[in-house]
Motif scaffolding. Structure first.
Motif, short mmCIF file in Angstrom:
data_model
loop_
_atom_site.label_atom_id
_atom_site.label_comp_id
_atom_site.label_asym_id
_atom_site.label_seq_id
_atom_site.Cartn_x
_atom_site.Cartn_y
_atom_site.Cartn_z
N HIS A 196 -37.20 -8.47 4.86
CA HIS A 196 -38.19 -8.84 5.87
C HIS A 196 -39.57 -8.88 5.21
O HIS A 196 -39.79 -8.21 4.20
CB HIS A 196 -38.16 -7.83 7.02
CG HIS A 196 -38.94 -8.24 8.20
ND1 HIS A 196 -40.26 -7.89 8.35
CD2 HIS A 196 -38.62 -8.97 9.29
CE1 HIS A 196 -40.72 -8.38 9.50
NE2 HIS A 196 -39.75 -9.04 10.08
N LYS A 197 -40.48 -9.64 5.77
CA LYS A 197 -41.82 -9.74 5.17
C LYS A 197 -42.53 -8.40 5.13
O LYS A 197 -43.45 -8.21 4.33
CB LYS A 197 -42.66 -10.78 5.91
CG LYS A 197 -42.94 -10.45 7.35
CD LYS A 197 -43.71 -11.57 8.03
CE LYS A 197 -43.86 -11.25 9.51
NZ LYS A 197 -44.50 -12.34 10.21
N TYR A 213 -41.38 -2.86 -1.53
CA TYR A 213 -40.82 -3.17 -2.85
C TYR A 213 -39.76 -2.14 -3.24
O TYR A 213 -38.70 -2.48 -3.75
CB TYR A 213 -41.95 -3.22 -3.88
CG TYR A 213 -41.47 -3.51 -5.28
CD1 TYR A 213 -41.16 -4.81 -5.66
CD2 TYR A 213 -41.33 -2.48 -6.22
CE1 TYR A 213 -40.72 -5.09 -6.94
CE2 TYR A 213 -40.90 -2.75 -7.50
CZ TYR A 213 -40.58 -4.06 -7.86
OH TYR A 213 -40.15 -4.32 -9.12
N LYS A 214 -40.03 -0.86 -2.98
CA LYS A 214 -39.09 0.21 -3.31
C LYS A 214 -37.74 -0.01 -2.64
O LYS A 214 -36.69 0.23 -3.24
CB LYS A 214 -39.66 1.57 -2.91
CG LYS A 214 -38.72 2.73 -3.21
CD LYS A 214 -39.21 4.02 -2.63
CE LYS A 214 -38.35 5.21 -2.91
NZ LYS A 214 -36.95 5.04 -2.98
N ASN A 215 -37.74 -0.48 -1.39
CA ASN A 215 -36.48 -0.73 -0.69
C ASN A 215 -35.70 -1.86 -1.34
O ASN A 215 -34.47 -1.82 -1.41
CB ASN A 215 -36.73 -1.03 0.78
CG ASN A 215 -37.29 0.15 1.54
OD1 ASN A 215 -38.16 -0.03 2.38
ND2 ASN A 215 -36.83 1.35 1.25
N MET A 216 -36.40 -2.86 -1.86
CA MET A 216 -35.72 -3.95 -2.56
C MET A 216 -35.08 -3.44 -3.84
O MET A 216 -33.93 -3.76 -4.15
CB MET A 216 -36.72 -5.08 -2.86
CG MET A 216 -36.09 -6.35 -3.29
SD MET A 216 -35.14 -7.05 -1.93
CE MET A 216 -33.73 -7.61 -2.83
N VAL A 217 -35.81 -2.61 -4.57
CA VAL A 217 -35.26 -2.00 -5.79
C VAL A 217 -34.05 -1.13 -5.43
O VAL A 217 -33.01 -1.19 -6.09
CB VAL A 217 -36.34 -1.18 -6.53
CG1 VAL A 217 -35.73 -0.36 -7.66
CG2 VAL A 217 -37.44 -2.09 -7.05
N GLU A 235 -34.59 -15.95 1.83
CA GLU A 235 -35.64 -15.68 2.80
C GLU A 235 -35.03 -15.58 4.19
O GLU A 235 -34.04 -16.24 4.50
CB GLU A 235 -36.67 -16.81 2.79
CG GLU A 235 -37.53 -16.81 1.55
CD GLU A 235 -38.66 -17.82 1.66
OE1 GLU A 235 -39.11 -18.11 2.79
OE2 GLU A 235 -39.08 -18.31 0.60
N MET A 236 -35.64 -14.73 5.00
CA MET A 236 -35.20 -14.64 6.40
C MET A 236 -35.55 -15.93 7.11
O MET A 236 -36.61 -16.50 6.89
CB MET A 236 -35.87 -13.46 7.10
CG MET A 236 -35.31 -12.12 6.66
SD MET A 236 -35.93 -10.75 7.65
CE MET A 236 -35.30 -11.16 9.25
N THR A 237 -34.66 -16.35 7.97
CA THR A 237 -34.89 -17.55 8.77
C THR A 237 -35.45 -17.13 10.13
O THR A 237 -35.38 -15.96 10.51
CB THR A 237 -33.58 -18.31 8.99
OG1 THR A 237 -32.70 -17.49 9.77
CG2 THR A 237 -32.91 -18.68 7.66
#
Length: 91
Positions: free
Chosen positions: A49-50, A54-58, A76-78
């Motif tokens: 989600h926008k 960043y830590k959660n993506m890692v 990307e989220m639609t």
């Protein structure tokens, strides 16, 4: 089929368990050594989600590696994804 919306966390009993349970649903998964006829690997699509950190993506990329997920993609989220979150009181 309507998508199922689930929530979890980054604990071993959270996302790690969900990924493992999802992968276990596919008994004919291919392995990297022998791509036998009729085998295939599921693809997990990650759509941050926008407002994601960043830590959660890692962390989720680490979980893909820990669980041995053979195929995953970032997308990307639609608008439909966003509506699904709102409809399920998640954003």
């Amino acid at each position: 089929t309507e998508p199922k919306v689930l929530t979890t966390n980054f604990s071993a009993d959270g996302i790690r368990k969900m990924i493992k349970e999802h992968l276990d649903r596919f008994p004919n998964r291919c392995n990297t050594v022998d791509n036998a006829p009729g085998c295939w690997d599921p693809i997990i699509v990650l759509k941050p989600h926008k407002t994601s950190k960043y830590k959660n993506m890692v962390d989720i990329l680490d979980e893909m590696r820990i669980n041995g997920v053979p195929k995953y993609a970032l997308a990307e989220m639609t608008p439909t994804d966003s509506t699904l979150l709102v409809d399920n009181n998640l954003k």
